[in-house]
Design an enzyme around this catalytic site. Structure first.
Site, mmCIF file in Angstrom:
data_model
loop_
_atom_site.group_PDB
_atom_site.id
_atom_site.type_symbol
_atom_site.label_atom_id
_atom_site.label_comp_id
_atom_site.label_asym_id
_atom_site.label_seq_id
_atom_site.Cartn_x
_atom_site.Cartn_y
_atom_site.Cartn_z
ATOM 1 N N ILE A 6 65.118 44.313 34.871
ATOM 2 C CA ILE A 6 64.418 44.844 33.907
ATOM 3 C C ILE A 6 64.859 43.708 32.453
ATOM 4 O O ILE A 6 64.078 43.465 31.724
ATOM 5 C CB ILE A 6 64.849 45.903 33.132
ATOM 6 N N CYS A 44 75.832 43.601 33.751
ATOM 7 C CA CYS A 44 74.317 43.556 34.170
ATOM 8 C C CYS A 44 74.020 42.303 34.818
ATOM 9 O O CYS A 44 74.297 41.247 34.416
ATOM 10 C CB CYS A 44 73.516 43.380 32.897
ATOM 11 N N ILE A 48 80.172 51.913 40.342
ATOM 12 C CA ILE A 48 79.554 50.688 40.185
ATOM 13 C C ILE A 48 78.375 50.271 39.531
ATOM 14 O O ILE A 48 77.404 51.202 39.488
ATOM 15 C CB ILE A 48 79.781 50.020 41.387
ATOM 16 N N ASN A 101 75.697 52.968 25.600
ATOM 17 C CA ASN A 101 75.853 51.663 26.575
ATOM 18 C C ASN A 101 75.605 50.591 25.466
ATOM 19 O O ASN A 101 74.392 50.653 24.721
ATOM 20 C CB ASN A 101 75.077 51.816 27.862
ATOM 21 N N LYS A 105 70.189 53.675 27.704
ATOM 22 C CA LYS A 105 69.822 52.337 27.735
ATOM 23 C C LYS A 105 70.983 51.480 27.145
ATOM 24 O O LYS A 105 71.352 51.585 26.021
ATOM 25 C CB LYS A 105 68.632 51.927 27.151
#
Lengths: 267, 307
Positions: B72, B132, B193, B100, B46
């Site tokens: 999220i 994001c 992507i 990440n 995550k």
């Protein structure tokens, strides 16, 4: 989660039965899952034959039989997923993932009032059966839109469970909401205020229930529903706000059963 | 003959090309009941931010035709808890672990990398989330601008010698330009992507379904769009590319590799079939054996486009 066993397995549908125009029941033989299942937990189901619909559908465990090894789900037609499941027939393959989530803490309570709204009765049937088997006498208060939506009421009567039914249109039983029926019961019989409330239904029902329980200082547990992708804490999609709205709980891992005062049901 | 599935991402060698995508695989431990994690090429955690994030209001996800939308909001435990609570499990794994990293400013990305650099023996590298779509600050605002991609990649390059993967957004007119910027700034690998921005509407309530209004689209329908972006990148950059988007089977993996990806990440499929990543590794092995492919690297970029 330690101490919990989650199983991922393919199962053939053993039985399907329509219980009214929009509710149906699916049965699978899945002894390993049954062995680990408790009232309030859910299974994440999908048809392995297709990616459309894509995500699994989280369904409460409706009934279990430990001896025979079967598990059942009570499903209401609401969207594409439940539509697809309704078109399956015995022998069709499903993928089951579970049991998931926590369960109703019923073992140590004196007595229970099980309040269900519509399809929210599903986990309460499993709970009622377990409680009755262990010698408890739960009271059931279930609400439906109308007489046509009634489901499992006769079955519960046959188990000698005390059951009260409310319908929105008054076509069966009490004319009004389950919460009104509960408030009346608590008002008329003070001894019932010792019970713990276990509830499952739409959020406005839960919000109203929480207020009633607070008035009488009663213990209460609520089983929630949420959009979710994985069912085991990885996607973080099934968030519900905490009561103070300072954080979020995940319905799949922190719930689906929440103690009174834990979550914010909306105004 | 056992086929050789190993691939290289710059200096880093992976046992096979199958990784799991950030945000779809938790911190790895969530999947240990379903997957032998050491069978994977690697896992990507995550997104980790300097401080914990509680995430966006519900609904956070919804299924739509061909996939799902999620918003999220980078909910995560923050870098300190990541190190104290999640790293012990991850550091025991034999597969490659990639952390990440996300932030709301260049400073925030730098602070996470600087903190992780103190313990980075346990990791194979970093994937920088510049894409994001679900947070107001950072993420996509950097990721859409080649100048910003260059700036942030250069800044992070100074902080670590570990593999630096730059994760790109498809929500731009020229993804090649972003890839070049990352390459010129010292990025080792590109991953592409991230999700496409989407919107779902509840007609009865006349409201968006998602609490964040828009969300990121992922799922089977993303695959062909993602393949086109990989193709564009392949024809622009020379560093390795990790393909992501709608991968559900080993055949999907092969498509990405033929188009030019050196490795892939499995995303949404992990939610649908929690053991899919491991299954794909097995199926790739069978495919290569069955097709007399001794080294899977033969496939990378081998798409025949002359007719």
């Amino acid at each position: 989660m330690t101490g919990r066993k989650r199983i991922l397995q393919n199962c053939e549908l053993a039985e399907k039965e329509w219980l009214n125009a929009s509710y149906y029941r699916l049965r699978f033989y899945a002894p390993e899952i049954v062995k680990n299942s408790h009232p309030g937990q859910f299974i994440n189901l999908r048809s392995p034959e297709t990616l459309d619909p894509l995500l699994r559908r989280p369904l409460s465990i409706f009934r279990c039989n430990g001896e025979k090894g079967w598990i059942e789900f009570l499903i209401k037609l609401v969207g594409r997923g439940t539509q697809l499941f309704s078109q399956t027939k015995p022998g069709d393959r499903f993928s089951l993932l579970g049991p998931l989530g926590n369960s109703f803490p019923w073992q140590n309570i004196k007595n229970g009032i099980l309040v269900g709204g519509g399809i929210g009765i599903a986990p309460l049937v499993f709970l009622a059966e377990e409680m009755i088997q262990s010698g408890k006498k739960p009271t059931l208060i279930w609400g439906f839109q109308s007489k046509e939506e009634l489901c499992c009421v006769d079955k519960m009567k046959a188990l000698q469970a005390g059951i009260h039914v409310a319908t929105d249109d008054g076509s069966y039983g009490f004319h009004g909401l389950v919460t009104e029926k509960l408030a009346r019961l608590l008002h008329e019989s003070p001894e019932s205020r010792d019970a713990t409330v276990f509830a499952c239904g739409p959020n406005p029902m839960m919000a109203a229930l929480e207020k009633i329980c607070a008035n009488y200082f009663m213990e209460a547990y609520f089983s929630l529903e949420a959009h979710m992708a994985c069912g085991f804490g990885a996607c973080a999609g099934c968030a519900v706000p905490s009561h103070d709205r300072k954080k979020y709980y995940l319905v799949c891992e922190d719930g689906p059963v929440f103690h009174k005062g834990d979550v914010y049901f909306g105004s | 003959m056992v086929p050789d599935l190993s691939i290289n991402l710059g200096k880093t060698k992976l046992d096979n090309p199958v990784l799991t995508a950030s945000g779809t695989f938790g911190y790895g431990e969530e999947f240990q009941e379903f997957v032998n994690l050491n069978r994977l090429g690697g896992i990507v955690t995550k997104s980790i931010t300097p401080r914990p994030r509680i995430g966006n209001p519900p609904h956070r996800l919804v299924e739509v035709p061909g996939g799902m939308l999620n918003a999220i909001g980078l909910a995560n435990v923050g870098v300190e808890k990541f190190i104290s609570e999640k790293m012990p499990f991850l550091s025991e794994l034999k597969c490659k672990v990639i952390v990440n990293v996300a932030g709301e400013s260049i400073n925030e990305y730098e602070s996470v990398i600087a903190r992780l650099a103190e313990v980075e023996d346990h990791f194979a590298g970093y994937e920088i989330n510049l894409s994001c779509p679900n947070v107001k600050e950072g993420g996509l605002t950097f990721g859409k601008d080649a100048g910003q991609v260059f700036k942030i990649t250069s800044a992070l390059r100074k902080l670590t010698d570990k593999m630096l993967i730059i994760k790109l957004t498809p929500n731009v007119s020229d993804i090649g330009e972003l890839g070049l910027a990352a390459q010129e700034a010292g990025g080792d690998v590109l991953s592409a992507i991230n999700t496409f921005v989407g919107l779902a509407v509840n007609v009865e309530k006349r409201r968006p379904v998602l609490g964040n209004i828009t969300g990121g689209f992922s799922g089977p329908a993303l695959k062909s769009l993602a393949l086109a972006k990989i193709w564009e990148l392949k024809n622009t950059v020379s560093i390795p590319i990790i393909g992501i988007g709608g991968i559900f089977t080993h055949k999907d993996v092969l498509e990405f590799m033929l188009v030019g990806a050196s490795a892939v990440q499995i995303g949404t499929a992990n939610f649908v079939e929690p053991d899919v990543s491991q299954k794909i590794v097995g199926d790739l092995e069978k495919y290569c054996s069955g097709h007399q492919i001794s080294q899977i690297t033969e496939l990378i970029g081998s798409l025949e486009t002359r007719f």
